[in-house]
Write a protein that holds these residues in place. Structure first.
Motif, PDB file in Angstrom:
ATOM      1  N   VAL A  70       0.847  -1.202   0.000  1.00 23.10           N
ATOM      2  CA  VAL A  70       0.000   0.000   0.000  1.00 23.10           C
ATOM      3  C   VAL A  70       0.878   1.247   0.000  1.00 23.10           C
ATOM      4  O   VAL A  70       0.592   2.220  -0.718  1.00 23.10           O
ATOM      5  N   GLN A  71       1.941   1.246   0.779  1.00 27.22           N
ATOM      6  CA  GLN A  71       2.879   2.380   0.781  1.00 27.22           C
ATOM      7  C   GLN A  71       3.466   2.578  -0.617  1.00 27.22           C
ATOM      8  O   GLN A  71       3.588   3.699  -1.098  1.00 27.22           O
ATOM      9  N   THR A  72       3.788   1.493  -1.275  1.00 32.17           N
ATOM     10  CA  THR A  72       4.311   1.556  -2.642  1.00 32.17           C
ATOM     11  C   THR A  72       3.266   2.141  -3.589  1.00 32.17           C
ATOM     12  O   THR A  72       3.584   2.985  -4.435  1.00 32.17           O
ATOM     13  N   GLU A  73       2.027   1.706  -3.443  1.00 26.22           N
ATOM     14  CA  GLU A  73       0.942   2.216  -4.285  1.00 26.22           C
ATOM     15  C   GLU A  73       0.746   3.718  -4.085  1.00 26.22           C
ATOM     16  O   GLU A  73       0.479   4.443  -5.046  1.00 26.22           O
ATOM     17  N   ARG A  74       0.880   4.189  -2.856  1.00 26.55           N
ATOM     18  CA  ARG A  74       0.762   5.630  -2.600  1.00 26.55           C
ATOM     19  C   ARG A  74       1.826   6.404  -3.374  1.00 26.55           C
ATOM     20  O   ARG A  74       1.539   7.452  -3.964  1.00 26.55           O
ATOM     21  N   ILE A  75       3.028   5.896  -3.359  1.00 25.29           N
ATOM     22  CA  ILE A  75       4.117   6.543  -4.093  1.00 25.29           C
ATOM     23  C   ILE A  75       3.828   6.508  -5.586  1.00 25.29           C
ATOM     24  O   ILE A  75       4.036   7.502  -6.292  1.00 25.29           O
ATOM     25  N   SER A  76       3.310   5.389  -6.086  1.00 27.59           N
ATOM     26  CA  SER A  76       2.960   5.274  -7.506  1.00 27.59           C
ATOM     27  C   SER A  76       1.896   6.291  -7.895  1.00 27.59           C
ATOM     28  O   SER A  76       1.995   6.931  -8.951  1.00 27.59           O
ATOM     29  N   LEU A  77       0.899   6.452  -7.043  1.00 27.61           N
ATOM     30  CA  LEU A  77      -0.169   7.417  -7.328  1.00 27.61           C
ATOM     31  C   LEU A  77       0.365   8.846  -7.319  1.00 27.61           C
ATOM     32  O   LEU A  77      -0.020   9.658  -8.167  1.00 27.61           O
ATOM     33  N   LEU A  78       1.246   9.157  -6.386  1.00 26.11           N
ATOM     34  CA  LEU A  78       1.858  10.487  -6.353  1.00 26.11           C
ATOM     35  C   LEU A  78       2.674  10.740  -7.611  1.00 26.11           C
ATOM     36  O   LEU A  78       2.612  11.825  -8.193  1.00 26.11           O
ATOM     37  N   ARG A  79       3.437   9.739  -8.030  1.00 27.12           N
ATOM     38  CA  ARG A  79       4.254   9.870  -9.244  1.00 27.12           C
ATOM     39  C   ARG A  79       3.364  10.150 -10.457  1.00 27.12           C
ATOM     40  O   ARG A  79       3.645  11.036 -11.264  1.00 27.12           O
ATOM     41  N   GLU A  80       2.279   9.401 -10.573  1.00 27.96           N
ATOM     42  CA  GLU A  80       1.370   9.572 -11.713  1.00 27.96           C
ATOM     43  C   GLU A  80       0.689  10.935 -11.661  1.00 27.96           C
ATOM     44  O   GLU A  80       0.542  11.606 -12.683  1.00 27.96           O
ATOM     45  N   SER A  81       0.289  11.357 -10.476  1.00 26.47           N
ATOM     46  CA  SER A  81      -0.341  12.661 -10.308  1.00 26.47           C
ATOM     47  C   SER A  81       0.612  13.783 -10.726  1.00 26.47           C
ATOM     48  O   SER A  81       0.217  14.719 -11.429  1.00 26.47           O
ATOM     49  N   GLN A  82       1.861  13.675 -10.323  1.00 31.71           N
ATOM     50  CA  GLN A  82       2.862  14.677 -10.706  1.00 31.71           C
ATOM     51  C   GLN A  82       3.091  14.671 -12.216  1.00 31.71           C
ATOM     52  O   GLN A  82       3.214  15.722 -12.832  1.00 31.71           O
ATOM     53  N   ARG A  83       3.122  13.472 -12.807  1.00 30.90           N
ATOM     54  CA  ARG A  83       3.317  13.370 -14.255  1.00 30.90           C
ATOM     55  C   ARG A  83       2.168  14.049 -15.001  1.00 30.90           C
ATOM     56  O   ARG A  83       2.385  14.801 -15.950  1.00 30.90           O
ATOM     57  N   LEU A  84       0.945  13.811 -14.532  1.00 31.06           N
ATOM     58  CA  LEU A  84      -0.218  14.421 -15.189  1.00 31.06           C
ATOM     59  C   LEU A  84      -0.225  15.935 -15.019  1.00 31.06           C
ATOM     60  O   LEU A  84      -0.577  16.659 -15.955  1.00 31.06           O
ATOM     61  N   ARG A  85       0.162  16.414 -13.848  1.00 30.54           N
ATOM     62  CA  ARG A  85       0.234  17.859 -13.633  1.00 30.54           C
ATOM     63  C   ARG A  85       1.242  18.503 -14.555  1.00 30.54           C
ATOM     64  O   ARG A  85       0.984  19.552 -15.155  1.00 30.54           O
ATOM     65  N   LEU A  86       2.406  17.879 -14.678  1.00 30.65           N
ATOM     66  CA  LEU A  86       3.447  18.420 -15.564  1.00 30.65           C
ATOM     67  C   LEU A  86       2.995  18.385 -17.029  1.00 30.65           C
ATOM     68  O   LEU A  86       3.263  19.307 -17.788  1.00 30.65           O
ATOM     69  N   ALA A  87       2.298  17.318 -17.409  1.00 33.96           N
ATOM     70  CA  ALA A  87       1.793  17.232 -18.785  1.00 33.96           C
ATOM     71  C   ALA A  87       0.762  18.330 -19.053  1.00 33.96           C
ATOM     72  O   ALA A  87       0.737  18.909 -20.133  1.00 33.96           O
ATOM     73  N   ALA A  88      -0.074  18.627 -18.052  1.00 35.71           N
ATOM     74  CA  ALA A  88      -1.078  19.674 -18.225  1.00 35.71           C
ATOM     75  C   ALA A  88      -0.425  21.044 -18.347  1.00 35.71           C
ATOM     76  O   ALA A  88      -0.857  21.887 -19.147  1.00 35.71           O
TER      77      ALA A  88
END
Length: 91
Positions: A70-88
């Motif tokens: 679950v801790q790993t999944e949280r980091i994965s979600l943060l990474r994806e969220s940051q990627r989407l923000r940068l893409a936007a």
């Protein structure tokens, strides 16, 4: 490619949990019965640990293997969220 990101995120989770406890890699190696250099490879996302290693690390951190994932999944979600923000921003 997605699985490689998960391996890197798992390594980041291990590093964060180790650092919160103010443990060196050698101390974590002692608590988990793993080799210090292998732990370094895990933290850098260079190796995909086995289920036995997952279990040993979870025990060392006094948590379940599920909680470590679950801790790993949280980091994965943060990474994806940051990627989407940068893409936007770039888009």
């Amino acid at each position: 490619m997605l699985s490689q990101h998960f391996v890197q995120d798992f390594g980041m989770a291990v590093r964060q949990l180790r650092e919160v406890r103010n443990w060196s890699q050698e101390q974590l190696a002692g608590h988990s019965d793993l080799n210090r250099s292998y732990l370094g490879e895990i933290e850098r996302g260079q190796v995909s640990p086995s289920l036995i290693t997952l279990h040993k690390l979870a025990q060392a951190f006094q948590m379940s293997a599920t909680e470590l994932i679950v801790q790993t999944e949280r980091i994965s979600l943060l990474r994806e969220s940051q990627r989407l923000r940068l893409a936007a921003i770039a888009g």
